[in-house]
Design a protein around this motif. Structure first.
Motif, mmCIF file in Angstrom:
data_model
loop_
_atom_site.group_PDB
_atom_site.id
_atom_site.type_symbol
_atom_site.label_atom_id
_atom_site.label_comp_id
_atom_site.label_asym_id
_atom_site.label_seq_id
_atom_site.Cartn_x
_atom_site.Cartn_y
_atom_site.Cartn_z
ATOM 1 N N ARG A 246 0.829 -1.205 0.000
ATOM 2 C CA ARG A 246 0.000 0.000 0.000
ATOM 3 C C ARG A 246 0.869 1.262 0.000
ATOM 4 N NH1 ARG A 246 -5.266 -0.352 1.259
ATOM 5 N NH2 ARG A 246 -5.265 1.623 2.391
ATOM 6 N N LYS A 247 2.022 1.197 0.682
ATOM 7 C CA LYS A 247 2.922 2.361 0.684
ATOM 8 C C LYS A 247 3.502 2.615 -0.703
ATOM 9 C CE LYS A 247 4.446 2.282 5.522
ATOM 10 N NZ LYS A 247 5.603 2.080 6.446
ATOM 11 N N ASP A 248 3.630 1.556 -1.501
ATOM 12 C CA ASP A 248 4.188 1.716 -2.845
ATOM 13 C C ASP A 248 3.325 2.612 -3.727
ATOM 14 O OD1 ASP A 248 6.299 0.090 -2.176
ATOM 15 O OD2 ASP A 248 5.441 -1.724 -3.053
ATOM 16 N N TYR A 249 2.052 2.757 -3.372
ATOM 17 C CA TYR A 249 1.147 3.608 -4.159
ATOM 18 C C TYR A 249 1.310 5.098 -3.841
ATOM 19 C CZ TYR A 249 -1.533 -0.533 -5.590
ATOM 20 O OH TYR A 249 -1.927 -1.739 -6.137
ATOM 21 N N ALA A 250 2.184 5.457 -2.909
ATOM 22 C CA ALA A 250 2.266 6.845 -2.449
ATOM 23 C C ALA A 250 2.503 7.823 -3.592
ATOM 24 C CB ALA A 250 3.360 6.973 -1.398
ATOM 25 N N HIS A 251 3.464 7.513 -4.469
ATOM 26 C CA HIS A 251 3.781 8.424 -5.571
ATOM 27 C C HIS A 251 2.642 8.478 -6.590
ATOM 28 C CE1 HIS A 251 7.949 9.026 -4.281
ATOM 29 N NE2 HIS A 251 7.954 7.738 -3.988
ATOM 30 N N VAL A 252 1.995 7.334 -6.800
ATOM 31 C CA VAL A 252 0.862 7.317 -7.732
ATOM 32 C C VAL A 252 -0.283 8.149 -7.162
ATOM 33 C CG1 VAL A 252 -0.801 5.838 -8.915
ATOM 34 C CG2 VAL A 252 1.556 5.052 -8.590
ATOM 35 N N LYS A 253 -0.539 8.006 -5.856
ATOM 36 C CA LYS A 253 -1.602 8.791 -5.222
ATOM 37 C C LYS A 253 -1.320 10.284 -5.344
ATOM 38 C CE LYS A 253 -2.884 5.351 -1.713
ATOM 39 N NZ LYS A 253 -2.914 5.059 -0.255
ATOM 40 N N ALA A 254 -0.063 10.675 -5.100
ATOM 41 C CA ALA A 254 0.290 12.096 -5.183
ATOM 42 C C ALA A 254 0.047 12.638 -6.591
ATOM 43 C CB ALA A 254 1.749 12.280 -4.784
ATOM 44 N N ALA A 255 0.412 11.842 -7.616
ATOM 45 C CA ALA A 255 0.205 12.289 -8.995
ATOM 46 C C ALA A 255 -1.283 12.387 -9.331
ATOM 47 C CB ALA A 255 0.903 11.336 -9.957
ATOM 48 N N LEU A 256 -2.074 11.429 -8.850
ATOM 49 C CA LEU A 256 -3.514 11.463 -9.126
ATOM 50 C C LEU A 256 -4.187 12.634 -8.413
ATOM 51 C CD1 LEU A 256 -4.313 7.633 -8.901
ATOM 52 C CD2 LEU A 256 -4.273 9.043 -10.972
ATOM 53 N N ASN A 282 -3.191 -4.114 -10.141
ATOM 54 C CA ASN A 282 -2.798 -5.064 -9.104
ATOM 55 C C ASN A 282 -1.645 -4.584 -8.242
ATOM 56 O OD1 ASN A 282 -4.707 -7.079 -9.827
ATOM 57 N ND2 ASN A 282 -3.418 -7.637 -11.572
ATOM 58 N N ASN A 283 -0.841 -3.663 -8.745
ATOM 59 C CA ASN A 283 0.284 -3.161 -7.961
ATOM 60 C C ASN A 283 0.643 -1.752 -8.422
ATOM 61 O OD1 ASN A 283 2.167 -3.480 -10.289
ATOM 62 N ND2 ASN A 283 1.846 -5.654 -9.892
ATOM 63 N N ALA A 284 1.563 -1.140 -7.674
ATOM 64 C CA ALA A 284 1.938 0.245 -7.958
ATOM 65 C C ALA A 284 2.644 0.382 -9.297
ATOM 66 C CB ALA A 284 2.826 0.777 -6.831
ATOM 67 N N GLN A 285 3.397 -0.654 -9.703
ATOM 68 C CA GLN A 285 4.118 -0.582 -10.966
ATOM 69 C C GLN A 285 3.145 -0.511 -12.148
ATOM 70 O OE1 GLN A 285 5.091 -2.798 -8.452
ATOM 71 N NE2 GLN A 285 6.625 -1.270 -7.892
ATOM 72 N N GLU A 286 2.069 -1.303 -12.099
ATOM 73 C CA GLU A 286 1.075 -1.248 -13.178
ATOM 74 C C GLU A 286 0.402 0.116 -13.235
ATOM 75 O OE1 GLU A 286 -1.801 -4.328 -12.950
ATOM 76 O OE2 GLU A 286 -0.348 -5.966 -13.082
ATOM 77 N N ALA A 287 0.051 0.639 -12.076
ATOM 78 C CA ALA A 287 -0.618 1.941 -12.041
ATOM 79 C C ALA A 287 0.313 3.050 -12.541
ATOM 80 C CB ALA A 287 -1.092 2.245 -10.622
ATOM 81 N N ALA A 288 1.603 3.001 -12.109
ATOM 82 C CA ALA A 288 2.558 4.021 -12.550
ATOM 83 C C ALA A 288 2.770 3.958 -14.060
ATOM 84 C CB ALA A 288 3.889 3.832 -11.815
ATOM 85 N N ALA A 289 2.852 2.735 -14.614
ATOM 86 C CA ALA A 289 3.029 2.590 -16.065
ATOM 87 C C ALA A 289 1.823 3.171 -16.815
ATOM 88 C CB ALA A 289 3.220 1.116 -16.417
ATOM 89 N N GLU A 290 0.625 2.978 -16.270
ATOM 90 C CA GLU A 290 -0.580 3.520 -16.916
ATOM 91 C C GLU A 290 -0.568 5.045 -16.893
ATOM 92 O OE1 GLU A 290 -4.294 3.611 -18.838
ATOM 93 O OE2 GLU A 290 -2.810 2.008 -18.590
ATOM 94 N N LEU A 291 -0.142 5.615 -15.762
ATOM 95 C CA LEU A 291 -0.076 7.075 -15.666
ATOM 96 C C LEU A 291 0.930 7.639 -16.661
ATOM 97 C CD1 LEU A 291 -1.792 6.622 -13.087
ATOM 98 C CD2 LEU A 291 -0.420 8.418 -11.989
ATOM 99 N N ARG A 292 2.078 6.995 -16.773
ATOM 100 C CA ARG A 292 3.086 7.479 -17.727
ATOM 101 C C ARG A 292 2.565 7.353 -19.161
ATOM 102 N NH1 ARG A 292 6.523 4.166 -14.430
ATOM 103 N NH2 ARG A 292 7.612 5.407 -12.871
ATOM 104 N N ARG A 294 -0.393 7.715 -20.095
ATOM 105 C CA ARG A 294 -1.355 8.790 -20.306
ATOM 106 C C ARG A 294 -0.723 10.175 -20.188
ATOM 107 N NH1 ARG A 294 -6.966 7.213 -19.537
ATOM 108 N NH2 ARG A 294 -7.116 4.949 -19.237
ATOM 109 N N GLY A 295 0.597 10.231 -20.072
ATOM 110 C CA GLY A 295 1.302 11.506 -20.035
ATOM 111 C C GLY A 295 1.348 12.170 -18.677
#
Length: 359
Positions: A246-256, A282-292, A294-295
């Motif tokens: 859950r902590k791994d999502y911290a950077h993704v949460k901040a960007a969202l 399923n994990n922070a890496q998948e979410a981060a890749a999706e954000l990248r 999408r720019g």
């Protein structure tokens, strides 16, 4: 030059007088002793010449024989020396060939063993991952009735038991008239922090899972809960593995949050509500890749920087261009290593069956 000139100038001096030559011939004919003496002299000279020729031939023959013997001896010595050196070189080449063959055999053994050892190691890593996931699941299940409360200042419960303080405070703050059936309540088992540090969380264990969910839902519904100036937060009591995910999502949460995009993080997954609909990762890496994709810029976490887990890195290494030498010894080593792996798996399965039989 003067003599030549004189001869040319005085042809009478060089010209033989026919009368004089005839007179000399007559004198020789008239003196037989002189002829005999001349003949004897010529014969002596001829014998001396013949003797000299004989001596020269003998000397030349002897010199030739000496040279031939010396050349033959040197050639023989050279041939013997060459034969000896050739034998030494042949022996060295044979020894080097034997060493090369032995090293090649050992290399094939090591290559075969390494390939099978990598297979065993990968299988062990996969088994370890499965065991860790099972242990984490068991730990999470054992924490289902637990609740964590963050932000309660240290020593707030001073003078009373933590469980009594929590019972009274929750009933009053959340307006829950029924008995909460709290079995245990205590601070997180870490050293007491300094005054300028965040206080330790309080772990509350309920007898009933439904009671814990009731308290958690009322706390989230009320949202702004404080003790003095401290904001209080409620959450599930996650295991260390789940908490790290859950902590791994911290950077993704901040960007969202920066983009104003709604999201949720149930357990170890993330739901992102895009304009086209909700999507689960399923994990922070998948979410981060999706954000990248999408720019949207996302800071790279240390885990993302490493790229893959140890298991994934080993899998990628196995796809390198290095090829193993095949041979009879390599095949033998491969069979031996495969047999060891099968024995290990057989022993492991027997141990698991015996353990289940004792339960």
């Amino acid at each position: 030059m003067s003599g030549k000139n004189k001869s040319k100038n005085n042809p009478d001096r060089t010209k033989v007088n026919p009368g004089q030559a005839k007179a000399n011939s007559n004198m020789l004919d008239d003196d037989p002793d002189s002829i005999t003496a001349l003949r004897n002299t010529m014969e002596g000279i001829s014998k001396q010449i013949q003797a000299l020729q004989t001596d020269l031939k003998a000397d030349l023959r002897a010199f030739k024989d000496d040279i031939t013997i010396q050349v033959k001896r040197e050639v023989s010595e050279l041939r013997a020396d060459i034969d000896q050196k050739f034998a030494t070189v042949s022996t060295d080449i044979q020894q080097q060939s034997e060493r090369i063959n032995a090293n090649q055999a050992r290399t094939e053994e090591v290559e075969a063993w390494s390939a099978e050892a990598n297979t065993v190691f990968l299988e062990l890593l996969r088994e370890q991952r499965r065991m860790i996931e099972k242990l984490d699941d068991l730990e999470s299940r054992s924490r289902r009735n637990n609740l964590r409360i963050y932000g309660i200042p240290e020593d707030t419960e001073k003078g009373v038991q933590t469980i009594d303080f929590v019972k009274e405070w929750l009933s009053t703050e959340l307006s829950i008239p029924t008995d909460l059936q709290i079995q245990r309540a205590h601070r997180a088992l870490t050293a007491k922090p300094k005054p300028d540090k965040a206080p330790r969380s309080v772990i509350v264990n309920f007898l009933q899972y439904s009671t814990k969910e009731l308290v958690l839902s009322k706390a989230w519904e009320k949202k702004n809960i404080k003790i003095g100036d401290s904001r209080i937060y409620f959450d599930h009591d996650y295991s260390a593995g789940v908490l790290q995910q859950r902590k791994d999502y911290a950077h993704v949460k901040a960007a969202l949050k920066k983009q104003g995009i709604r999201f949720q993080t149930p357990y170890t997954k993330m739901h992102i509500h895009w304009a086209g609909g909700k999507k689960t990762y399923n994990n922070a890496q998948e979410a981060a890749a999706e954000l990248r994709r999408r720019g949207i810029e996302v800071d790279i976490t240390p885990k993302e920087a490493t790229g893959h887990s140890l298991l994934e890195r080993l899998r990628s290494t196995a796809l390198s261009s290095w090829q193993r030498v095949e041979g009879r010894s390599a095949a033998d080593a491969s069979r031996r290593a495969r047999k060891k792996l099968q024995d290990f798996q057989h022993n492991t399965s027997e141990g698991g069956d015996a353990h289940r039989g004792t339960e």
